[in-house]
Write a protein that holds these residues in place. Structure first.
Motif, mmCIF file in Angstrom:
data_model
loop_
_atom_site.group_PDB
_atom_site.id
_atom_site.type_symbol
_atom_site.label_atom_id
_atom_site.label_comp_id
_atom_site.label_asym_id
_atom_site.label_seq_id
_atom_site.Cartn_x
_atom_site.Cartn_y
_atom_site.Cartn_z
ATOM 1 N N LYS A 1 0.758 -1.218 -0.133
ATOM 2 C CA LYS A 1 0.027 -0.261 -0.076
ATOM 3 C C LYS A 1 0.877 1.353 -0.151
ATOM 4 O O LYS A 1 1.832 1.413 1.083
ATOM 5 C CB LYS A 1 -0.963 -0.069 1.311
ATOM 6 C CG LYS A 1 -1.930 -1.268 1.341
ATOM 7 C CD LYS A 1 -2.483 -1.072 2.535
ATOM 8 C CE LYS A 1 -3.430 -2.396 2.524
ATOM 9 N NZ LYS A 1 -4.516 -2.280 3.928
ATOM 10 N N SER A 2 0.631 2.089 -0.919
ATOM 11 C CA SER A 2 1.521 3.376 -1.046
ATOM 12 C C SER A 2 1.240 4.318 0.250
ATOM 13 O O SER A 2 2.194 5.004 0.576
ATOM 14 C CB SER A 2 0.847 4.093 -2.302
ATOM 15 O OG SER A 2 1.026 3.251 -3.250
ATOM 16 N N VAL B 1 2.579 1.781 -16.715
ATOM 17 C CA VAL B 1 2.003 2.197 -15.356
ATOM 18 C C VAL B 1 0.719 3.423 -15.833
ATOM 19 O O VAL B 1 1.085 4.318 -16.688
ATOM 20 C CB VAL B 1 3.050 2.977 -14.631
ATOM 21 C CG1 VAL B 1 2.340 3.552 -13.401
ATOM 22 C CG2 VAL B 1 4.147 2.054 -14.158
ATOM 23 N N ALA B 2 -0.415 3.174 -15.344
ATOM 24 C CA ALA B 2 -1.554 4.008 -15.799
ATOM 25 C C ALA B 2 -1.740 4.970 -14.799
ATOM 26 O O ALA B 2 -2.153 6.253 -15.199
ATOM 27 C CB ALA B 2 -2.726 3.094 -15.762
ATOM 28 N N ASN B 3 -1.569 4.776 -13.573
ATOM 29 C CA ASN B 3 -1.661 5.743 -12.454
ATOM 30 C C ASN B 3 -0.753 5.748 -11.341
ATOM 31 O O ASN B 3 0.027 4.560 -11.081
ATOM 32 C CB ASN B 3 -3.107 5.535 -11.805
ATOM 33 C CG ASN B 3 -4.418 5.693 -13.084
ATOM 34 O OD1 ASN B 3 -4.619 6.878 -13.132
ATOM 35 N ND2 ASN B 3 -4.995 4.639 -13.014
ATOM 36 N N TYR B 4 -0.495 6.783 -10.925
ATOM 37 C CA TYR B 4 0.672 6.871 -9.721
ATOM 38 C C TYR B 4 0.014 7.178 -8.433
ATOM 39 O O TYR B 4 -0.940 8.168 -8.516
ATOM 40 C CB TYR B 4 1.733 7.806 -10.215
ATOM 41 C CG TYR B 4 2.379 7.738 -11.386
ATOM 42 C CD1 TYR B 4 3.345 6.762 -11.778
ATOM 43 C CD2 TYR B 4 1.767 8.420 -12.725
ATOM 44 C CE1 TYR B 4 4.067 6.678 -12.952
ATOM 45 C CE2 TYR B 4 2.638 8.169 -14.025
ATOM 46 C CZ TYR B 4 3.447 7.198 -13.939
ATOM 47 O OH TYR B 4 4.000 6.881 -15.194
ATOM 48 N N PRO B 5 0.612 6.605 -7.417
ATOM 49 C CA PRO B 5 1.604 5.605 -7.358
ATOM 50 C C PRO B 5 1.000 4.112 -7.908
ATOM 51 O O PRO B 5 -0.165 3.965 -7.810
ATOM 52 C CB PRO B 5 1.880 5.447 -5.886
ATOM 53 C CG PRO B 5 0.822 6.026 -5.127
ATOM 54 C CD PRO B 5 0.219 6.978 -5.998
ATOM 55 N N THR C 1 7.318 0.458 -5.200
ATOM 56 C CA THR C 1 6.260 1.490 -5.530
ATOM 57 C C THR C 1 6.672 2.671 -6.374
ATOM 58 O O THR C 1 7.723 3.293 -6.203
ATOM 59 C CB THR C 1 5.662 2.150 -4.261
ATOM 60 O OG1 THR C 1 5.139 1.036 -3.516
ATOM 61 C CG2 THR C 1 4.576 3.195 -4.669
ATOM 62 N N ILE C 2 6.321 2.848 -7.641
ATOM 63 C CA ILE C 2 6.586 3.839 -8.681
ATOM 64 C C ILE C 2 5.701 5.120 -8.072
ATOM 65 O O ILE C 2 4.512 5.109 -8.319
ATOM 66 C CB ILE C 2 6.227 3.475 -10.108
ATOM 67 C CG1 ILE C 2 7.244 2.319 -10.320
ATOM 68 C CG2 ILE C 2 6.743 4.459 -11.018
ATOM 69 C CD1 ILE C 2 6.799 1.410 -11.616
ATOM 70 N N LEU C 3 6.496 6.366 -7.943
ATOM 71 C CA LEU C 3 5.738 7.273 -7.630
ATOM 72 C C LEU C 3 5.519 8.280 -8.824
ATOM 73 O O LEU C 3 4.589 9.254 -8.634
ATOM 74 C CB LEU C 3 6.683 8.077 -6.847
ATOM 75 C CG LEU C 3 7.024 7.193 -5.353
ATOM 76 C CD1 LEU C 3 7.941 8.430 -4.285
ATOM 77 C CD2 LEU C 3 5.860 7.001 -4.490
ATOM 78 N N ASN C 4 6.313 8.120 -9.773
ATOM 79 C CA ASN C 4 6.123 9.185 -11.038
ATOM 80 C C ASN C 4 6.586 8.653 -12.091
ATOM 81 O O ASN C 4 7.393 7.464 -12.120
ATOM 82 C CB ASN C 4 6.778 10.606 -10.783
ATOM 83 C CG ASN C 4 8.251 10.615 -10.351
ATOM 84 O OD1 ASN C 4 8.906 10.074 -11.006
ATOM 85 N ND2 ASN C 4 8.391 11.078 -9.137
#
Length: 643
Positions: A34-35, A144-148, A74-77
């Motif tokens: 979970k981000s 990736v569609a949405n961040y995070p 976790t990819i933030l941007n």
């Protein structure tokens, strides 16, 4: 050219040695998916956060290991999107991708998608310059569609051919680490070694029977934001692992020292360095009229440049064994190993000792560590130990002058394969005089501010290399490169002519026309930059305290003599003041003069950078100097109509 191929090769090797994920599933706390569980301190300056990272390596003997990877990131941007991609090189005989899974989660930890090994793209490890290879690649990437968004990877590799065990890249650029660990088990008598780079992390060690187990752990590492001009290998933390005994493609070896590893390479080369007696006699006849060994070496080097071409080949023992000298002699092509081995064989034919040399290539690339024998090299050059004048040769280039390496392999150590095994020797460091950009500009202004300009550029060293390569490019690319590189205004007519390339000097001629060259016109006055070429337009940001050294690609000298013919009926109102600027590793000087009789302005400018590595302690001095150079080049020449 070799440097283009090596860019691709380095990417493949990086994927092989620096893989971002881990192996079998562990009981991972749900909050790590979970981000909102990421501490604020780990988000600062980060494009991605390693939530969980476990690497397990079981060494089962020389050259044999099971590597298990399990990572959650976790990819933030969008700058962290590469964490949703992976490339796994393999070889059907020696390396197997035993299993693979990639699972994608949204910000709340809900699973969005799952990829399997069968979803990966499986293809040959080849590019436009790699003629043939028996290695293959499995790769996959998620958009990736949405961040995070969080990416979990779990996979396992079965290795049966290793020189180095692996390394642990603890942290990437602009990446923080919440939890990371590395676990390794190895026989107590394997001669296991490890080496810390940019970290002080220490392992816990336990022993059971004849097996030693090591465990490294890190947590809550804040993101490392690279300073402009810094080198990752000087900053990012990693631990390298090696064993004294190894086996690669079925060939056992000893890596307890650089000397012993050199003996292993010497063994690989032993049966590929001979030419036929008839061919040796022909080579001796070719050089019979030359007096000195250096003249003979130069002749043979230029013979290779004129008659052989570079082709990347990666077959058999991981691409580490050169193709035979006789093969290159007959086929007229080879890769860096084959061409260098061929060069050594040609020199041997005329009784000139020369050595195959292994080096880590790339501008300002990481040197080999004398105290920790470990293979990071990816290129081969030649060393000729002339008395009091050791000479190095880049055998993949058709344009490099004899005895000159350039930034690709200069100023670092190389492992020279001598009769006694491997020996670390330093490659030479270029000086500013080796890389020169000298230009002459003649500008004829008209009364309306239009202009015609002729530009002659004479280049050496890296500038010469760049312009030779540029002249082979399409015209649109040539123009866009020159406009940006030389800081010129866009002309209405832009004609480029490739001139001679002789004695290490490449000529380029430009014919330019401008509908309006001045910057500003006010009443009867016109304001101009007195130099249409910017010798140096780089500036660097102000930093309160620089932490790392700043790297330029090479030292250099740049000069420009500009002559401006003023229009009839105009005269100089304001001539810029002469300036002389200095800092520890360079200087800039510009002088202006006005010949009223000829109605002509002449400026002479020179920029000199004496060292490409600027110590962190000198950064502020350099920053102020670069700003001063930029301001000096922005001074205006003002002309006006005569009363």
């Amino acid at each position: 050219m070799c440097r283009k191929y090596l860019t691709s090769l380095l990417l493949i090797m990086a994927a092989c040695c620096i893989i971002p994920a881990k192996t079998y599933s562990q009981d991972v706390p749900k909050e790590l998916y979970k981000s909102d569980g990421i501490p604020d301190s780990l988000k600062e300056d980060a494009n991605s956060v390693v939530r969980y990272d476990r690497e397990d390596v079981e060494v089962r003997g020389p050259g044999k290991a099971i590597l298990k990877y399990h990572t959650i990131v976790t990819i933030l941007n969008e700058k962290g999107d590469n964490e949703a991609e992976i490339t796994l090189p393999y070889n059907k005989k020696f390396t197997t991708v035993s299993s693979f899974e990639m699972i994608i989660y949204d910000a709340g930890g809900v699973q969005l998608k799952k990829y399997h090994k069968s979803d990966m793209y499986d293809h040959a490890a080849q590019d436009n310059e790699l003629l043939v290879s028996d290695d293959r690649i499995m790769s996959i990437g998620h958009t990736v569609a949405n961040y995070p968004e969080t990416v979990e990877m779990i996979y396992e590799l079965d290795e049966n051919s290793l020189i180095n065990i692996d390394d642990w890249d603890i942290q990437g650029e602009d990446q923080s680490v919440q939890n990371g660990s590395y676990h390794l088990s190895v026989s107590s008598d394997a001669g296991f070694r490890y080496f810390n780079k940019n970290t002080t992390v220490k392992p816990q060690k336990t022993t059971a029977g004849n097996v030693d187990s090591y465990s490294w752990q890190v947590s809550n590492l804040k993101a490392i934001k690279m300073e402009d001009g810094a080198k990752p290998w000087r900053v990012l933390p990693k631990v390298e692992f090696a064993m004294n005994k190894f086996e690669f493609y079925g060939y056992p070896g000893d890596f307890s020292s650089w000397q012993s590893f050199g003996k292993w390479q010497q063994m690989l080369n032993a049966d590929v360095s001979n030419l036929s007696p008839q061919r040796i006699a022909e080579i001796q006849q070719m050089t019979a009229g030359l007096k000195t060994d250096k003249e003979k070496a130069k002749f043979l080097y230029e013979y290779v440049q004129q008659n052989m071409r570079y082709v990347a080949i990666k077959l058999g023992i991981g691409g580490l064994k050169p193709f035979p000298a006789a093969f290159v002699d007959q086929k007229k092509y080879g890769d860096c190993k084959a061409l260098s081995n061929y060069m050594v064989s040609l020199l041997k034919a005329v009784n000139i000792p020369a050595y195959y040399a292994i080096v880590n290539a790339g501008e300002n690339e990481e040197p080999l560590e004398p105290s920790f024998p470990y293979d990071i090299s990816d290129h081969i050059i030649v060393c000729i130990p002339f008395k009091n004048d050791t000479t190095w040769l880049e055998c993949t280039s058709t344009t490099q002058p004899f005895g000159k390496l350039g930034p690709f392999t200069e100023n670092r150590n190389a492992l020279v394969i001598t009769e006694d095994g491997g020996k670390l020797m330093n490659t030479p460091k270029s000086i500013a005089e080796d890389n020169q950009f000298n230009s002459e500009v003649h500008i004829a202004l008209d009364a309306d501010g239009g202009a015609k300009a002729q530009v002659k550029i004479l280049s050496t060293g890296e500038y010469r290399y760049d312009y030779i390569e540029l002249c082979e490019a399409k015209e649109d690319k040539q123009k866009s490169y020159l406009l940006e590189d030389l800081g010129m205004k866009q002309p209405s007519v832009f004609d480029i002519k490739s001139g001679a390339d002789k004695d290490g000097v490449k000529e380029l001629d430009l014919n330019l026309e401008y509908d309006r060259l001045y910057d500003i016109a006010a009443g009867d006055k016109q304001f101009y930059h007195p130099n249409i070429l910017a010798l140096w337009d780089n500036t660097v940001p102000i930093l309160e305290k620089r932490k790392t050294d700043y790297y330029f690609d090479f030292p250099r000298i740049k000069t420009c003599v500009t002559t401006i013919d003023l229009p009839t009926g105009f005269e100089v109102e304001t001539l810029p003041a002469n300036q002389q600027l200095k800092f520890t590793y360079g200087n800039y000087e510009v002088k202006y003069s006005y010949d009223a009789a000829k109605n002509q302005v002449t400026s002479t400018a020179k920029f000199n950078l004496t060292n490409q590595v600027i110590p962190a302690a000198k950064y502020t001095e350099m920053q102020q100097y670069m700003d001063a150079v930029a301001k000096a080049q922005n001074k205006k020449l003002v002309i006006r109509k005569k009363a």
